[in-house]
Design an enzyme around this catalytic site. Structure first.
Site, PDB file in Angstrom:
ATOM      1  N   SER A 123       0.790  -1.105  -0.467  1.00  0.00           N
ATOM      2  CA  SER A 123       0.122   0.180   0.423  1.00  0.00           C
ATOM      3  C   SER A 123       0.759   1.273   0.421  1.00  0.00           C
ATOM      4  O   SER A 123       1.926   1.057   0.351  1.00  0.00           O
ATOM      5  CB  SER A 123      -0.607   0.116   1.419  1.00  0.00           C
ATOM      6  OG  SER A 123      -1.734   1.590   1.440  1.00  0.00           O
TER       7      SER A 123
ATOM      8  N   TYR B 101      -1.809  -0.639  10.494  1.00  0.00           N
ATOM      9  CA  TYR B 101      -1.756  -1.607   8.709  1.00  0.00           C
ATOM     10  C   TYR B 101      -0.942  -0.734   8.096  1.00  0.00           C
ATOM     11  O   TYR B 101       0.194  -1.443   7.113  1.00  0.00           O
ATOM     12  CB  TYR B 101      -2.877  -0.317   8.662  1.00  0.00           C
ATOM     13  CG  TYR B 101      -3.723  -0.639   7.168  1.00  0.00           C
ATOM     14  CD1 TYR B 101      -4.171  -1.792   6.630  1.00  0.00           C
ATOM     15  CD2 TYR B 101      -3.209   0.880   6.160  1.00  0.00           C
ATOM     16  CE1 TYR B 101      -4.294  -2.159   4.819  1.00  0.00           C
ATOM     17  CE2 TYR B 101      -3.496  -0.175   4.142  1.00  0.00           C
ATOM     18  CZ  TYR B 101      -3.652  -0.946   4.008  1.00  0.00           C
ATOM     19  OH  TYR B 101      -3.971  -1.247   2.795  1.00  0.00           O
TER      20      TYR B 101
ATOM     21  N   LYS C 237       1.412  -3.003   6.512  1.00  0.00           N
ATOM     22  CA  LYS C 237       2.412  -2.995   4.947  1.00  0.00           C
ATOM     23  C   LYS C 237       3.734  -2.736   4.523  1.00  0.00           C
ATOM     24  O   LYS C 237       4.069  -3.319   3.793  1.00  0.00           O
ATOM     25  CB  LYS C 237       1.265  -1.533   4.056  1.00  0.00           C
ATOM     26  CG  LYS C 237      -0.199  -1.941   4.116  1.00  0.00           C
ATOM     27  CD  LYS C 237      -0.294  -3.077   2.971  1.00  0.00           C
ATOM     28  CE  LYS C 237      -2.132  -3.650   3.102  1.00  0.00           C
ATOM     29  NZ  LYS C 237      -2.163  -5.075   1.884  1.00  0.00           N
TER      30      LYS C 237
END
Length: 251
Positions: A130, A143, A147
């Site tokens: 991401s 998150y 990532k």
């Protein structure tokens, strides 16, 4: 016929990947935890309900793939958004769950794909990271950490597996149109005291192309990375995001 496996392939980016690889002539296998979404996949696909963070389930999946003749391209696409909160407000369980699925799932996918690809002397691993794996993201600590970890894993895989003819790359989507991003927009609006539309505008304004991207844009890049046209592309972090400049949306 070449075979591709796409984790979290029954919806969103993963489903778009499955469609794109099918159009390119691949035998498509997908996994997901959503049984209803798997049932709605095209009948030509092989669909399996698998939790990518479960070691036993992943081992069993790749035993099935080995029995079917192996795999040429693997898209480690599964991941979850995790909580939207300041770091001091993130529950330990939520942190662990996000890391287990998003990073742990990519690890298990690579762990069991590698021996099959080594036996063939070729293969392509495509990990979905991401733009959160390139920038720090406020209110998204689990998150972003997961990532970033996906990129570190990919770089290591490229070095370990390159001598066996196996390539590894990571795709970094930006803000992708669809239900998942709508959830992110809503949560960020609440966390920052903004409207959903203001958060959306902030994301779009943070790209040089002033736009979100489509799942199909990510899928097209995955097909390229799995193809002979990318035969010497490995260890790369490739953003498909309209050029993200500002990861912290502002009205």
């Amino acid at each position: 016929m070449s075979r591709v496996l796409v984790t979290a392939g029954a919806s969103g980016i993963g489903f778009a990947m499955g469609q794109a690889f099918a159009a390119a002539g691949y035998d498509v296998w997908v996994t997901d935890v959503d049984e209803a979404a798997l049932d709605a996949c095209p009948p030509a696909w092989t669909a399996r309900q698998v939790d990518v963070s479960d070691d036993d389930q992943m081992r069993g999946l790749f035993e099935q793939i080995a029995s079917a003749g192996g795999v040429d391209v693997v898209c480690a696409n599964a991941g979850i958004a995790g909580p939207t909160a300041l770091v001091e407000d993130v529950a330990w369980h939520d942190w662990q769950t996000c890391l287990n699925v998003t990073l742990g799932g990519a690890f298990l996918t690579a762990k069991y794909a590698a021996p099959l690809m080594k036996a063939r002397g070729a293969g392509a691993l495509i990990l979905t990271s991401s733009t959160a794996g390139v920038f720090g993201y406020p209110n998204r600590a689990p998150y972003a950490a997961a990532k970033w970890g996906v990129i570190g894993l990919m770089k290591t895989l490229a070095m370990e597996l390159g001598p066996h003819g196996i390539r590894a790359n990571a795709i970094c989507p930006g803000a992708v149109e669809g239900p998942r991003m709508e959830g992110v927009l809503t949560r960020e609006a609440v966390a920052k005291g903004m409207t959903r539309d203001d958060v959306y505008a902030g994301y779009a304004a943070g790209t040089s192309m002033r736009t979100f991207v489509r799942a199909e844009d990510i899928a097209n890049m995955a097909v390229f990375l799995g193809s002979d046209g990318a035969a010497r592309v490995s260890g790369q972090v490739i953003s498909v995001d309209g050029h993200t400049e500002n990861p912290d949306p502002k009205p």
